[in-house]
Design an enzyme around this catalytic site. Structure first.
Site, short mmCIF file in Angstrom:
data_model
loop_
_atom_site.label_atom_id
_atom_site.label_comp_id
_atom_site.label_asym_id
_atom_site.label_seq_id
_atom_site.Cartn_x
_atom_site.Cartn_y
_atom_site.Cartn_z
N GLN A 67 0.86 -1.18 0.00
CA GLN A 67 0.00 0.00 0.00
C GLN A 67 0.91 1.23 0.00
O GLN A 67 1.91 1.27 -0.69
CB GLN A 67 -1.00 -0.05 1.15
CG GLN A 67 -2.00 -1.19 1.04
CD GLN A 67 -3.09 -0.99 -0.03
OE1 GLN A 67 -3.10 -0.02 -0.78
NE2 GLN A 67 -4.01 -1.96 -0.10
N SER A 68 0.58 2.26 0.78
CA SER A 68 1.26 3.54 0.62
C SER A 68 2.67 3.61 1.19
O SER A 68 3.32 4.65 1.08
CB SER A 68 0.41 4.67 1.21
OG SER A 68 -0.72 4.88 0.40
N MET A 69 3.17 2.52 1.77
CA MET A 69 4.61 2.52 2.07
C MET A 69 5.41 2.70 0.79
O MET A 69 6.55 3.17 0.82
CB MET A 69 5.01 1.22 2.77
CG MET A 69 4.44 1.04 4.15
SD MET A 69 5.28 -0.24 5.14
CE MET A 69 5.23 -1.68 4.05
#
Length: 415
Positions: free
Chosen positions: A134-136
Protein backbone atom coordinates in the site's frame (compact mmCIF):
# COMPACT_ATOMS: atom_id res chain seq x y z
CA UNK A 1 -3.78 7.05 4.77
CA UNK A 2 -5.44 9.76 6.86
CA UNK A 3 -9.19 9.64 7.40
CA UNK A 4 -11.15 11.90 5.07
CA UNK A 5 -13.70 13.93 7.01
CA UNK A 6 -16.57 11.98 5.51
CA UNK A 7 -15.15 8.55 6.41
CA UNK A 8 -13.55 7.85 9.78
CA UNK A 9 -14.01 4.11 10.29
CA UNK A 10 -14.21 2.83 13.83
CA UNK A 11 -12.71 -0.36 15.13
CA UNK A 12 -14.86 -3.41 14.41
CA UNK A 13 -16.52 -5.21 17.27
CA UNK A 14 -14.18 -7.64 18.98
CA UNK A 15 -14.12 -10.97 17.16
CA UNK A 16 -11.58 -13.73 16.61
CA UNK A 17 -9.17 -12.87 13.81
CA UNK A 18 -9.17 -15.80 11.40
CA UNK A 19 -6.72 -16.58 8.64
CA UNK A 20 -7.69 -16.62 4.98
CA UNK A 21 -7.35 -20.39 5.05
CA UNK A 22 -9.63 -20.73 8.08
CA UNK A 23 -12.24 -18.65 6.26
CA UNK A 24 -11.96 -20.83 3.15
CA UNK A 25 -10.63 -18.05 0.90
CA UNK A 26 -9.15 -19.63 -2.24
CA UNK A 27 -9.34 -23.10 -0.68
CA UNK A 28 -10.28 -26.16 -2.72
CA UNK A 29 -9.67 -27.34 -6.28
CA UNK A 30 -11.32 -25.24 -7.52
CA UNK A 31 -12.38 -22.87 -4.73
CA UNK A 32 -16.06 -22.14 -4.32
CA UNK A 33 -17.19 -19.12 -6.35
CA UNK A 34 -17.97 -17.12 -3.21
CA UNK A 35 -14.43 -17.78 -1.89
CA UNK A 36 -12.65 -16.21 -4.88
CA UNK A 37 -11.65 -12.50 -4.68
CA UNK A 38 -13.12 -10.39 -7.47
CA UNK A 39 -12.30 -7.04 -9.10
CA UNK A 40 -14.53 -5.10 -6.69
CA UNK A 41 -13.75 -6.83 -3.40
CA UNK A 42 -10.19 -8.18 -3.48
CA UNK A 43 -8.92 -5.57 -1.00
CA UNK A 44 -11.90 -5.79 1.37
CA UNK A 45 -12.54 -8.29 4.14
CA UNK A 46 -12.36 -11.21 4.16
CA UNK A 47 -10.60 -11.41 0.79
CA UNK A 48 -7.72 -9.06 1.56
CA UNK A 49 -6.38 -11.60 4.06
CA UNK A 50 -5.44 -13.66 0.99
CA UNK A 51 -5.02 -10.99 -1.71
CA UNK A 52 -2.29 -8.91 -0.07
CA UNK A 53 0.02 -11.94 -0.17
CA UNK A 54 -1.00 -12.96 -3.68
CA UNK A 55 -1.14 -9.81 -5.80
CA UNK A 56 0.52 -11.55 -8.73
CA UNK A 57 -2.45 -13.87 -8.99
CA UNK A 58 -4.74 -10.87 -9.48
CA UNK A 59 -2.88 -8.20 -11.48
CA UNK A 60 -0.16 -7.70 -14.12
CA UNK A 61 3.16 -6.80 -12.51
CA UNK A 62 6.69 -5.57 -13.25
CA UNK A 63 9.70 -7.08 -11.50
CA UNK A 64 12.13 -5.08 -9.36
CA UNK A 65 15.13 -7.46 -9.51
CA UNK A 66 17.33 -7.85 -6.44
CA UNK A 67 20.43 -8.28 -8.61
CA UNK A 68 23.25 -10.71 -7.99
CA UNK A 69 24.80 -9.19 -4.88
CA UNK A 70 25.03 -10.76 -1.43
CA UNK A 71 21.97 -10.96 0.81
CA UNK A 72 22.29 -8.74 3.86
CA UNK A 73 22.29 -10.85 7.01
CA UNK A 74 19.94 -9.79 9.78
CA UNK A 75 21.58 -10.95 13.01
CA UNK A 76 19.16 -12.02 15.70
CA UNK A 77 19.07 -11.81 19.48
CA UNK A 78 15.60 -12.84 20.60
CA UNK A 79 13.95 -10.79 23.33
CA UNK A 80 10.48 -11.39 24.69
CA UNK A 81 8.61 -8.22 23.76
CA UNK A 82 5.15 -9.80 23.94
CA UNK A 83 4.43 -8.86 27.59
CA UNK A 84 5.22 -5.17 26.97
CA UNK A 85 2.04 -3.18 27.42
CA UNK A 86 0.80 0.25 26.40
CA UNK A 87 -2.26 2.45 26.78
CA UNK A 88 -4.74 2.12 23.91
CA UNK A 89 -6.66 5.02 22.41
CA UNK A 90 -9.83 3.74 24.09
CA UNK A 91 -8.10 3.73 27.48
CA UNK A 92 -7.36 0.17 28.64
CA UNK A 93 -3.82 -1.13 28.58
CA UNK A 94 -2.98 -3.91 26.14
CA UNK A 95 0.03 -6.17 25.69
CA UNK A 96 1.96 -6.47 22.46
CA UNK A 97 0.88 -10.12 22.35
CA UNK A 98 -2.80 -9.15 22.37
CA UNK A 99 -2.19 -6.37 19.85
CA UNK A 100 -0.54 -8.73 17.37
CA UNK A 101 -3.36 -11.24 17.80
CA UNK A 102 -6.18 -8.73 17.32
CA UNK A 103 -4.82 -6.25 14.75
CA UNK A 104 -4.96 -8.52 11.68
CA UNK A 105 -1.20 -8.99 11.63
CA UNK A 106 0.47 -10.78 8.72
CA UNK A 107 4.06 -10.13 9.74
CA UNK A 108 5.94 -8.17 12.42
CA UNK A 109 9.67 -7.60 12.81
CA UNK A 110 11.57 -5.48 15.34
CA UNK A 111 15.25 -4.52 15.24
CA UNK A 112 17.06 -2.82 18.10
CA UNK A 113 20.71 -1.77 17.96
CA UNK A 114 21.36 -3.85 14.83
CA UNK A 115 19.75 -7.06 16.09
CA UNK A 116 16.41 -8.66 15.22
CA UNK A 117 14.72 -9.06 18.58
CA UNK A 118 11.35 -10.25 17.27
CA UNK A 119 10.15 -11.75 14.00
CA UNK A 120 6.76 -13.40 13.65
CA UNK A 121 4.40 -14.40 10.87
CA UNK A 122 0.64 -14.73 10.99
CA UNK A 123 -2.23 -15.52 8.62
CA UNK A 124 -0.08 -18.23 6.99
CA UNK A 125 2.44 -15.67 5.75
CA UNK A 126 6.07 -16.81 5.50
CA UNK A 127 9.50 -15.24 5.38
CA UNK A 128 9.63 -15.50 1.56
CA UNK A 129 6.10 -14.23 0.92
CA UNK A 130 5.80 -10.86 -0.86
CA UNK A 131 3.18 -8.59 0.73
CA UNK A 132 1.45 -5.52 -0.69
CA UNK A 133 2.94 -2.30 0.67
CA UNK A 134 0.00 0.00 0.00
CA UNK A 135 1.26 3.54 0.62
CA UNK A 136 4.61 2.52 2.07
CA UNK A 137 5.45 2.53 -1.65
CA UNK A 138 5.35 6.32 -1.51
CA UNK A 139 8.34 6.43 0.81
CA UNK A 140 10.22 3.99 -1.43
CA UNK A 141 9.58 6.21 -4.46
CA UNK A 142 10.46 9.37 -2.52
CA UNK A 143 13.75 7.78 -1.51
CA UNK A 144 14.47 6.90 -5.14
CA UNK A 145 13.97 10.58 -6.00
CA UNK A 146 16.68 11.32 -3.45
CA UNK A 147 19.12 9.07 -5.28
CA UNK A 148 18.50 10.80 -8.63
CA UNK A 149 18.72 14.19 -6.95
CA UNK A 150 22.08 13.19 -5.51
CA UNK A 151 23.24 12.19 -8.99
CA UNK A 152 22.37 15.68 -10.22
CA UNK A 153 19.60 14.64 -12.61
CA UNK A 154 16.72 16.11 -10.58
CA UNK A 155 16.31 19.74 -9.51
CA UNK A 156 13.82 20.00 -6.64
CA UNK A 157 12.87 23.52 -7.67
CA UNK A 158 12.29 22.65 -11.32
CA UNK A 159 8.75 23.04 -12.58
CA UNK A 160 6.96 19.77 -13.16
CA UNK A 161 6.07 21.03 -16.63
CA UNK A 162 9.78 21.43 -17.42
CA UNK A 163 10.46 17.82 -16.41
CA UNK A 164 7.30 16.41 -18.02
CA UNK A 165 6.06 18.91 -20.65
CA UNK A 166 2.67 17.15 -20.90
CA UNK A 167 1.83 18.61 -17.48
CA UNK A 168 1.91 22.18 -18.79
CA UNK A 169 -1.85 22.12 -19.36
CA UNK A 170 -2.77 20.25 -16.17
CA UNK A 171 -3.21 21.34 -12.59
CA UNK A 172 0.50 20.68 -12.09
CA UNK A 173 1.49 23.65 -14.28
CA UNK A 174 3.45 25.94 -11.98
CA UNK A 175 4.12 23.29 -9.31
CA UNK A 176 7.71 22.39 -8.48
CA UNK A 177 9.02 18.91 -7.81
CA UNK A 178 9.60 20.00 -4.21
CA UNK A 179 5.91 20.95 -3.89
CA UNK A 180 4.90 17.48 -5.05
CA UNK A 181 7.44 15.58 -2.93
CA UNK A 182 6.07 17.25 0.20
CA UNK A 183 2.44 16.94 -0.99
CA UNK A 184 2.05 20.71 -1.00
CA UNK A 185 0.94 21.24 -4.58
CA UNK A 186 -2.35 22.98 -5.20
CA UNK A 187 -3.88 20.17 -7.26
CA UNK A 188 -7.29 18.77 -6.38
CA UNK A 189 -7.36 15.06 -5.63
CA UNK A 190 -10.10 13.59 -3.45
CA UNK A 191 -8.57 10.84 -1.31
CA UNK A 192 -11.89 9.08 -0.64
CA UNK A 193 -11.46 5.32 -0.67
CA UNK A 194 -14.10 3.16 -2.29
CA UNK A 195 -16.46 6.06 -3.03
CA UNK A 196 -17.73 6.03 -6.64
CA UNK A 197 -16.65 9.09 -8.58
CA UNK A 198 -13.82 10.12 -6.27
CA UNK A 199 -10.39 10.83 -7.73
CA UNK A 200 -9.06 7.90 -5.71
CA UNK A 201 -11.56 5.61 -7.41
CA UNK A 202 -10.46 6.97 -10.81
CA UNK A 203 -6.85 6.04 -10.09
CA UNK A 204 -7.95 2.62 -8.86
CA UNK A 205 -9.78 2.05 -12.16
CA UNK A 206 -6.80 3.32 -14.14
CA UNK A 207 -4.40 1.04 -12.30
CA UNK A 208 -6.67 -1.97 -12.74
CA UNK A 209 -7.51 -2.18 -9.04
CA UNK A 210 -11.21 -1.48 -9.68
CA UNK A 211 -13.44 -2.39 -12.63
CA UNK A 212 -14.67 0.49 -14.84
CA UNK A 213 -18.32 1.31 -15.25
CA UNK A 214 -19.87 -0.75 -18.05
CA UNK A 215 -19.04 0.85 -21.39
CA UNK A 216 -16.84 3.54 -19.85
CA UNK A 217 -13.34 4.12 -21.26
CA UNK A 218 -10.45 2.97 -19.09
CA UNK A 219 -7.84 5.70 -18.54
CA UNK A 220 -4.20 5.09 -17.74
CA UNK A 221 -2.63 6.38 -14.54
CA UNK A 222 -1.11 9.25 -16.49
CA UNK A 223 -4.42 10.14 -18.12
CA UNK A 224 -5.78 10.69 -14.60
CA UNK A 225 -2.83 12.92 -13.69
CA UNK A 226 -3.32 15.15 -16.73
CA UNK A 227 -7.03 15.55 -16.00
CA UNK A 228 -6.64 16.94 -12.46
CA UNK A 229 -7.31 20.67 -11.92
CA UNK A 230 -5.59 23.11 -9.60
CA UNK A 231 -7.74 24.18 -6.63
CA UNK A 232 -5.37 26.34 -4.55
CA UNK A 233 -1.93 27.98 -4.85
CA UNK A 234 1.02 25.63 -4.97
CA UNK A 235 3.24 25.48 -1.88
CA UNK A 236 0.58 25.86 0.81
CA UNK A 237 -0.11 23.42 3.66
CA UNK A 238 0.44 19.66 3.42
CA UNK A 239 -2.53 17.73 2.07
CA UNK A 240 -2.24 13.99 1.61
CA UNK A 241 -2.95 12.89 -1.97
CA UNK A 242 -1.83 9.56 -3.36
CA UNK A 243 -1.55 10.83 -6.93
CA UNK A 244 1.45 13.01 -6.01
CA UNK A 245 3.63 9.88 -5.87
CA UNK A 246 2.55 8.85 -9.36
CA UNK A 247 3.51 12.35 -10.54
CA UNK A 248 6.96 11.94 -8.96
CA UNK A 249 7.37 8.56 -10.63
CA UNK A 250 6.63 10.09 -14.02
CA UNK A 251 9.31 12.72 -13.38
CA UNK A 252 11.82 10.03 -12.36
CA UNK A 253 11.15 7.94 -15.45
CA UNK A 254 11.36 10.93 -17.76
CA UNK A 255 14.61 12.17 -16.17
CA UNK A 256 16.35 8.79 -16.29
CA UNK A 257 14.70 7.31 -19.41
CA UNK A 258 13.98 4.13 -17.43
CA UNK A 259 10.89 2.51 -16.02
CA UNK A 260 10.24 2.95 -12.30
CA UNK A 261 10.79 -0.77 -11.64
CA UNK A 262 14.12 -0.75 -13.46
CA UNK A 263 15.25 2.44 -11.74
CA UNK A 264 14.38 1.14 -8.30
CA UNK A 265 16.25 -2.08 -8.98
CA UNK A 266 19.37 -0.30 -10.26
CA UNK A 267 19.58 2.43 -7.64
CA UNK A 268 18.24 0.82 -4.45
CA UNK A 269 16.88 -2.74 -4.47
CA UNK A 270 20.01 -4.36 -5.93
CA UNK A 271 22.18 -2.48 -3.44
CA UNK A 272 20.54 -3.05 -0.04
CA UNK A 273 21.13 -6.81 0.17
CA UNK A 274 17.53 -7.72 -0.59
CA UNK A 275 16.79 -11.43 -0.51
CA UNK A 276 14.05 -11.52 -3.15
CA UNK A 277 12.92 -9.61 -6.21
CA UNK A 278 10.17 -7.13 -5.45
CA UNK A 279 7.47 -6.04 -7.88
CA UNK A 280 4.92 -3.34 -8.75
CA UNK A 281 1.42 -3.82 -10.09
CA UNK A 282 1.08 -2.00 -13.44
CA UNK A 283 -1.71 -0.48 -15.52
CA UNK A 284 -2.57 -1.42 -19.12
CA UNK A 285 0.22 0.87 -20.38
CA UNK A 286 2.76 -0.90 -18.18
CA UNK A 287 2.98 2.06 -15.78
CA UNK A 288 3.75 1.05 -12.20
CA UNK A 289 1.28 2.08 -9.53
CA UNK A 290 3.88 4.12 -7.64
CA UNK A 291 1.58 5.24 -4.87
CA UNK A 292 0.74 1.79 -3.50
CA UNK A 293 1.44 -1.12 -5.83
CA UNK A 294 4.84 -2.19 -4.49
CA UNK A 295 5.29 -5.71 -3.04
CA UNK A 296 8.18 -7.19 -1.04
CA UNK A 297 8.89 -9.55 1.85
CA UNK A 298 8.88 -8.54 5.51
CA UNK A 299 12.64 -8.99 5.74
CA UNK A 300 13.29 -6.94 2.60
CA UNK A 301 11.10 -4.09 3.85
CA UNK A 302 13.28 -4.33 6.95
CA UNK A 303 16.47 -4.12 4.89
CA UNK A 304 15.13 -1.02 3.13
CA UNK A 305 14.23 0.56 6.48
CA UNK A 306 17.60 -0.42 7.95
CA UNK A 307 19.39 1.34 5.10
CA UNK A 308 17.44 4.50 5.95
CA UNK A 309 18.08 4.05 9.68
CA UNK A 310 21.82 3.89 8.91
CA UNK A 311 21.84 7.18 7.04
CA UNK A 312 21.26 5.79 3.55
CA UNK A 313 24.31 3.48 3.48
CA UNK A 314 25.12 -0.22 3.65
CA UNK A 315 28.32 -2.21 3.43
CA UNK A 316 30.42 0.92 3.05
CA UNK A 317 28.41 2.24 0.11
CA UNK A 318 26.27 5.38 0.26
CA UNK A 319 23.05 4.35 -1.52
CA UNK A 320 20.90 7.39 -0.69
CA UNK A 321 22.53 10.74 0.11
CA UNK A 322 22.71 11.15 3.87
CA UNK A 323 21.40 14.71 3.56
CA UNK A 324 18.27 13.35 1.85
CA UNK A 325 17.68 10.87 4.66
CA UNK A 326 18.03 13.66 7.25
CA UNK A 327 15.60 15.85 5.29
CA UNK A 328 13.09 12.99 5.14
CA UNK A 329 12.98 13.02 8.94
CA UNK A 330 12.76 16.80 9.35
CA UNK A 331 9.58 18.33 7.97
CA UNK A 332 7.87 21.69 8.36
CA UNK A 333 5.52 21.41 11.34
CA UNK A 334 3.80 24.67 10.45
CA UNK A 335 2.48 23.07 7.24
CA UNK A 336 1.07 20.03 9.09
CA UNK A 337 -2.37 20.37 10.68
CA UNK A 338 -5.70 18.64 11.12
CA UNK A 339 -6.74 15.90 10.51
CA UNK A 340 -3.16 14.57 10.46
CA UNK A 341 -2.31 15.78 13.96
CA UNK A 342 -4.92 13.35 15.32
CA UNK A 343 -2.40 10.58 14.69
CA UNK A 344 0.90 12.44 15.18
CA UNK A 345 0.30 15.65 17.19
CA UNK A 346 3.94 16.73 16.76
CA UNK A 347 4.22 15.34 13.27
CA UNK A 348 5.21 16.57 9.84
CA UNK A 349 5.59 15.24 6.30
CA UNK A 350 8.67 15.41 4.12
CA UNK A 351 9.76 13.84 0.83
CA UNK A 352 7.07 11.15 0.95
CA UNK A 353 7.80 10.16 4.58
CA UNK A 354 5.59 10.68 7.63
CA UNK A 355 7.35 12.15 10.65
CA UNK A 356 5.84 11.04 13.95
CA UNK A 357 7.57 13.56 16.23
CA UNK A 358 9.45 16.31 14.44
CA UNK A 359 11.40 17.18 17.59
CA UNK A 360 12.56 13.60 18.06
CA UNK A 361 13.19 12.84 14.37
CA UNK A 362 11.44 9.48 14.16
CA UNK A 363 9.88 8.87 10.76
CA UNK A 364 7.86 6.23 8.99
CA UNK A 365 6.34 4.79 5.87
CA UNK A 366 2.63 4.03 6.32
CA UNK A 367 -0.06 2.37 4.24
CA UNK A 368 -3.77 1.75 4.49
CA UNK A 369 -4.94 -1.51 6.04
CA UNK A 370 -2.10 -1.33 8.57
CA UNK A 371 1.30 -1.25 6.86
CA UNK A 372 4.21 0.40 8.70
CA UNK A 373 7.97 0.89 8.61
CA UNK A 374 8.88 2.88 11.74
CA UNK A 375 12.43 4.27 12.11
CA UNK A 376 13.90 5.91 15.22
CA UNK A 377 17.55 6.92 14.73
CA UNK A 378 17.77 8.20 18.31
CA UNK A 379 17.55 4.67 19.74
CA UNK A 380 18.74 2.71 16.66
CA UNK A 381 15.30 1.11 16.44
CA UNK A 382 13.23 -0.20 13.53
CA UNK A 383 9.84 -1.94 13.36
CA UNK A 384 7.93 -3.27 10.35
CA UNK A 385 4.27 -4.30 10.50
CA UNK A 386 2.29 -5.87 7.63
CA UNK A 387 -1.44 -6.21 8.11
CA UNK A 388 -4.84 -6.81 6.54
CA UNK A 389 -7.19 -4.64 8.56
CA UNK A 390 -10.92 -4.98 7.81
CA UNK A 391 -11.09 -1.39 6.52
CA UNK A 392 -8.82 1.05 4.70
CA UNK A 393 -8.49 3.31 7.72
CA UNK A 394 -9.28 2.64 11.36
CA UNK A 395 -8.10 5.56 13.46
CA UNK A 396 -7.82 3.64 16.74
CA UNK A 397 -5.81 0.91 15.01
CA UNK A 398 -3.33 3.49 13.70
CA UNK A 399 -2.93 5.21 17.05
CA UNK A 400 -2.58 1.89 18.88
CA UNK A 401 -0.06 0.62 16.32
CA UNK A 402 2.18 3.61 16.94
CA UNK A 403 1.65 3.36 20.70
CA UNK A 404 2.65 -0.32 20.64
CA UNK A 405 5.74 0.28 18.51
CA UNK A 406 6.96 3.21 20.60
CA UNK A 407 6.31 1.25 23.81
CA UNK A 408 8.52 -1.54 22.47
CA UNK A 409 11.15 1.03 21.49
CA UNK A 410 11.17 2.59 24.94
CA UNK A 411 11.26 -0.77 26.73
CA UNK A 412 14.28 -1.85 24.69
CA UNK A 413 16.06 1.50 25.07
CA UNK A 414 15.18 2.88 28.50
CA UNK A 415 16.20 6.46 29.13
Amino acid sequence: MTPPKAHIPKAPAAAPVRTAREMGIMQGHPPAAEAIPGPSNWDLPPFNRWSFQNMRSLFPTADVPRGAGPVRALPSTHQDILPIDYKTLEGPRQTVRDWLNTSYTDGFLVMSRGQVVHESYHNDMGALTPHLSQSMAKSVVGTLAGVLHGEGSLDLDALMSDIVPEMAHSGYAGATLRNVLDMRSGVRFTEDYGIPGSDMTHIDIASGWRPPLPGAPVPTIRDVILGLPQERPHGEAFKYRSIETDVIAWALERSASQSLASLLSDRIWSRIGAERDAYFTVDRAGTALADGGFNATLRDYTRFGLMMLEGGAWDGVQIVPEAWVRASAAGDRSAYGEPYTATSPKGAYSRQWWIHDAERGDFMARGVFGQLIYIDPKTDFLAVKLSTWPDFLIHSYTVDMLAAVTAIRDALSPA
